[in-house]
Motif scaffolding. Structure first.
Motif, PDB file in Angstrom:
ATOM      1  N   VAL A   6       8.965  -1.367 -63.640  1.00 33.04           N
ATOM      2  CA  VAL A   6      10.116  -1.408 -62.749  1.00 33.04           C
ATOM      3  C   VAL A   6      11.373  -1.344 -63.606  1.00 33.04           C
ATOM      4  CG1 VAL A   6      11.416  -2.773 -61.079  1.00 33.04           C
ATOM      5  CG2 VAL A   6       8.916  -2.773 -61.008  1.00 33.04           C
ATOM      6  N   VAL A   7      12.254  -0.411 -63.302  1.00 28.72           N
ATOM      7  CA  VAL A   7      13.543  -0.331 -63.986  1.00 28.72           C
ATOM      8  C   VAL A   7      14.596  -0.999 -63.109  1.00 28.72           C
ATOM      9  CG1 VAL A   7      15.389   1.194 -64.778  1.00 28.72           C
ATOM     10  CG2 VAL A   7      13.011   1.724 -65.321  1.00 28.72           C
ATOM     11  N   ILE A   8      15.300  -1.974 -63.701  1.00 22.93           N
ATOM     12  CA  ILE A   8      16.422  -2.633 -63.031  1.00 22.93           C
ATOM     13  C   ILE A   8      17.698  -2.043 -63.616  1.00 22.93           C
ATOM     14  CG2 ILE A   8      17.493  -4.820 -62.407  1.00 22.93           C
ATOM     15  CD1 ILE A   8      14.885  -6.215 -63.189  1.00 22.93           C
ATOM     16  N   CYS A   9      18.436  -1.324 -62.817  1.00 24.10           N
ATOM     17  CA  CYS A   9      19.621  -0.597 -63.277  1.00 24.10           C
ATOM     18  C   CYS A   9      20.874  -1.206 -62.656  1.00 24.10           C
ATOM     19  CB  CYS A   9      19.496   0.877 -62.888  1.00 24.10           C
ATOM     20  SG  CYS A   9      20.989   1.855 -63.142  1.00 24.10           S
ATOM     21  N   TYR A  10      21.864  -1.508 -63.495  1.00 29.81           N
ATOM     22  CA  TYR A  10      23.105  -2.105 -63.010  1.00 29.81           C
ATOM     23  C   TYR A  10      24.184  -1.940 -64.094  1.00 29.81           C
ATOM     24  CZ  TYR A  10      21.259  -5.756 -66.022  1.00 29.81           C
ATOM     25  OH  TYR A  10      20.740  -6.434 -67.091  1.00 29.81           O
ATOM     26  N   PRO A  11      25.462  -2.037 -63.746  1.00 26.18           N
ATOM     27  CA  PRO A  11      26.519  -1.951 -64.765  1.00 26.18           C
ATOM     28  C   PRO A  11      26.505  -3.189 -65.653  1.00 26.18           C
ATOM     29  CG  PRO A  11      27.382  -1.516 -62.561  1.00 26.18           C
ATOM     30  CD  PRO A  11      26.020  -2.101 -62.395  1.00 26.18           C
ATOM     31  N   ALA A  13       9.015   2.103 -60.006  1.00 23.42           N
ATOM     32  CA  ALA A  13       9.795   1.521 -58.921  1.00 23.42           C
ATOM     33  C   ALA A  13      11.196   1.229 -59.449  1.00 23.42           C
ATOM     34  CB  ALA A  13       9.140   0.245 -58.414  1.00 23.42           C
ATOM     35  N   LEU A  14      12.157   1.173 -58.543  1.00 20.52           N
ATOM     36  CA  LEU A  14      13.545   0.977 -58.942  1.00 20.52           C
ATOM     37  C   LEU A  14      14.157  -0.224 -58.232  1.00 20.52           C
ATOM     38  CD1 LEU A  14      14.963   4.631 -58.834  1.00 20.52           C
ATOM     39  CD2 LEU A  14      14.047   3.386 -60.792  1.00 20.52           C
ATOM     40  N   ILE A  15      14.948  -0.976 -58.985  1.00 18.39           N
ATOM     41  CA  ILE A  15      15.798  -2.019 -58.421  1.00 18.39           C
ATOM     42  C   ILE A  15      17.208  -1.735 -58.933  1.00 18.39           C
ATOM     43  CG2 ILE A  15      16.275  -4.480 -58.299  1.00 18.39           C
ATOM     44  CD1 ILE A  15      13.322  -5.018 -58.693  1.00 18.39           C
ATOM     45  N   TYR A  63      11.685   0.601 -53.779  1.00 20.62           N
ATOM     46  CA  TYR A  63      12.975   0.204 -54.339  1.00 20.62           C
ATOM     47  C   TYR A  63      13.602  -0.896 -53.494  1.00 20.62           C
ATOM     48  CZ  TYR A  63      15.751   2.295 -50.584  1.00 20.62           C
ATOM     49  OH  TYR A  63      16.316   2.570 -49.363  1.00 20.62           O
ATOM     50  N   PHE A  64      14.534  -1.606 -54.093  1.00 23.23           N
ATOM     51  CA  PHE A  64      15.508  -2.349 -53.301  1.00 23.23           C
ATOM     52  C   PHE A  64      16.799  -2.479 -54.095  1.00 23.23           C
ATOM     53  CE2 PHE A  64      14.113  -6.279 -55.407  1.00 23.23           C
ATOM     54  CZ  PHE A  64      15.276  -7.061 -55.431  1.00 23.23           C
ATOM     55  N   VAL A  65      17.882  -2.822 -53.371  1.00 27.99           N
ATOM     56  CA  VAL A  65      19.223  -2.833 -53.939  1.00 27.99           C
ATOM     57  C   VAL A  65      19.807  -4.229 -53.802  1.00 27.99           C
ATOM     58  CG1 VAL A  65      21.512  -1.774 -53.838  1.00 27.99           C
ATOM     59  CG2 VAL A  65      19.490  -0.417 -53.242  1.00 27.99           C
ATOM     60  N   PHE A  66      20.528  -4.670 -54.823  1.00 26.95           N
ATOM     61  CA  PHE A  66      21.134  -6.000 -54.820  1.00 26.95           C
ATOM     62  C   PHE A  66      22.546  -5.918 -55.399  1.00 26.95           C
ATOM     63  CE2 PHE A  66      19.571  -5.488 -59.058  1.00 26.95           C
ATOM     64  CZ  PHE A  66      20.444  -6.205 -59.867  1.00 26.95           C
ATOM     65  N   GLY A  67      23.317  -6.989 -55.229  1.00 24.91           N
ATOM     66  CA  GLY A  67      24.632  -7.022 -55.849  1.00 24.91           C
ATOM     67  C   GLY A  67      25.500  -8.145 -55.332  1.00 24.91           C
ATOM     68  N   PRO A  84      11.980   1.717 -49.097  1.00 23.58           N
ATOM     69  CA  PRO A  84      12.684   0.439 -49.228  1.00 23.58           C
ATOM     70  C   PRO A  84      11.744  -0.732 -48.984  1.00 23.58           C
ATOM     71  CG  PRO A  84      13.234   1.468 -47.138  1.00 23.58           C
ATOM     72  CD  PRO A  84      12.375   2.454 -47.885  1.00 23.58           C
ATOM     73  N   VAL A  85      11.765  -1.715 -49.884  1.00 23.83           N
ATOM     74  CA  VAL A  85      10.917  -2.895 -49.736  1.00 23.83           C
ATOM     75  C   VAL A  85      11.619  -3.958 -48.899  1.00 23.83           C
ATOM     76  CG1 VAL A  85       9.783  -4.753 -51.027  1.00 23.83           C
ATOM     77  CG2 VAL A  85       9.658  -2.410 -51.855  1.00 23.83           C
ATOM     78  N   SER A  86      12.930  -3.943 -48.923  1.00 23.88           N
ATOM     79  CA  SER A  86      13.711  -4.869 -48.099  1.00 23.88           C
ATOM     80  C   SER A  86      15.082  -4.265 -47.866  1.00 23.88           C
ATOM     81  CB  SER A  86      13.841  -6.231 -48.787  1.00 23.88           C
ATOM     82  OG  SER A  86      14.759  -6.142 -49.873  1.00 23.88           O
ATOM     83  N   LYS A  87      15.848  -4.890 -46.974  1.00 24.23           N
ATOM     84  CA  LYS A  87      17.233  -4.466 -46.822  1.00 24.23           C
ATOM     85  C   LYS A  87      18.020  -4.903 -48.063  1.00 24.23           C
ATOM     86  CE  LYS A  87      18.598  -8.623 -44.290  1.00 24.23           C
ATOM     87  NZ  LYS A  87      19.131  -9.160 -43.009  1.00 24.23           N
TER      88      LYS A  87
END
Length: 375
Positions: free
Chosen positions: A232-237, A280-282, A313-317, A340-343
């Motif tokens: 799983v790659v977790i990508c963020y600034p 998978a991507l986060i 995938y899912f998105v967070f922030g 999408p695994v979750s909202k």
């Protein structure tokens, strides 16, 4: 101009450090051109051909795939020889009509169909989509065992005599252009388990030595990974404080659930390769002026829809004044047909203990879903 054999010539163009467009002329009772070159090099291309014979003597112009930058060549060839017949797959011919905005003599290449250029000179067409364009095909000169392979076995090699690049050149081109289409490359390789003495790609070097070895190496290059420990790659600034805090929590939770994790800065030079090759991507982003972070937008814009299709995938922030950024990235990934695994999970500024507990629960479900998908 470079002679491949007694009746096949390389008429492409090579300019060190810029391009190496492979194009070929086959002479016989009927004469055929295979491929053109980039706009801006059409005069050199025409000159290379006419060192061998007149454009008016060419019967067929064959494309292994659509090349949008071929307009200049096609226009000049049709101007010099309006009777020439253009051959390609159904979408290739359709695309060429749209590119040139004109009609021309045409022939549709169907899978396993043949074109006779004379006694003992038969071209066989094999439909092989997504190499990397959807309309691609392979062309095989049967009696001389020459494969015109399009982007398959292509390289960035550029030389006066474009012959026999080192395999590392082919590997570099493959990773940059064909890796997301690995299943289609593997399928094409199965189709060409034929006796081939020369491979003529549309880019880079002709392969005339160690052909069998290079085909075998390409098979290994495209083999599916057997590693069951998916990444799983977790990508963020990297400069997002609270979003980074959430990324560390996500990483720890995934690792505790036996998932291999790679944290990646959205600004990294190789971010596109990391994202496209992940299982998978986060994706993490804050919100700037009601939009996702620019670095994240650029990173996901380089996702290959074929490569990431169906991947979870899912998105967070974290956000300060409004939180639209996560929803924007979520919707974009959904448009690419990822799963999408979750909202989106979004918190206001610093995540509370309750937020962290909820986030850990989402990540646990994500890890469980990932294991169910790939096991």
């Amino acid at each position: 101009m470079f002679k491949v054999n007694d009746n096949t010539y390389y008429v492409g163009v090579s300019e060190a450090g810029k391009l190496s467009d492979g194009a070929y002329l086959i002479t016989g009772e009927k004469n055929a051109l295979i491929e053109t070159v980039s706009d801006g090099y059409s005069d050199l291309y025409i000159q290379n051909i006419q060192e061998i014979l007149s454009i008016r003597e060419i019967d067929y112009l064959i494309f292994t795939h659509t090349e949008p930058r071929c307009l200049e060549c096609v226009e000049k060839i049709l101007e010099l020889n309006p009777d020439i017949e253009i051959i390609g797959t159904i979408p290739t011919v359709k695309n060429l009509k749209e590119i040139t905005n004109r009609t021309f003599n045409e022939r549709i290449a169907k899978n396993n169909s043949v074109l006779c250029l004379g006694e003992d000179m038969t071209l066989r067409f094999t439909i092989a989509p997504n190499l990397p364009s959807p309309d691609s095909m392979l062309v095989y000169l049967e009696n001389y065992k020459i494969l015109f392979s399009g982007h398959l076995f292509a390289s960035y090699f550029s030389a006066q005599e474009p012959v026999n690049a080192d395999f590392t050149c082919l590997e570099e081109y493959y990773k940059d252009n064909l890796l997301p289409f690995r299943p289609f490359v593997a399928g094409a390789l199965e189709k060409i388990q034929i006796d081939t003495s020369v491979i003529c790609p549309c880019r880079g070097s002709i392969i005339s030595d160690r052909v069998k070895e290079y085909i075998e190496k390409y098979v290994v290059l495209t083999a599916e990974e057997t590693d069951k420990n998916k990444t799983v790659v977790i990508c963020y600034p990297a400069d997002n404080g609270y979003t980074n805090k959430m990324a560390d929590i996500i990483s720890d939770e995934l690792l505790s659930n036996g998932i291999r994790v790679q944290q990646a800065d959205a600004c990294a030079e190789d971010i596109a390769k990391k994202l496209n090759s992940a299982d998978a991507l986060i994706i993490g982003t804050s919100t700037i002026h009601r939009n996702a972070r620019n670095e994240v937008l650029h990173a996901v814009a380089d996702l290959n829809a074929v490569s990431v299709n169906g991947k979870p995938y899912f998105v967070f922030g974290s956000y300060g004044w409004s939180g639209e950024g996560t929803e924007i990235i979520h919707n974009f990934l959904k448009m690419l047909r990822m799963k999408p695994v979750s909202k989106p999970f979004t918190v206001h500024f610093n995540p509370s203990e309750k937020d962290i507990e909820e986030l850990r629960g989402i990540v646990k479900r994500f890890a469980c879903d990932l294991q169910n998908i790939y096991n």
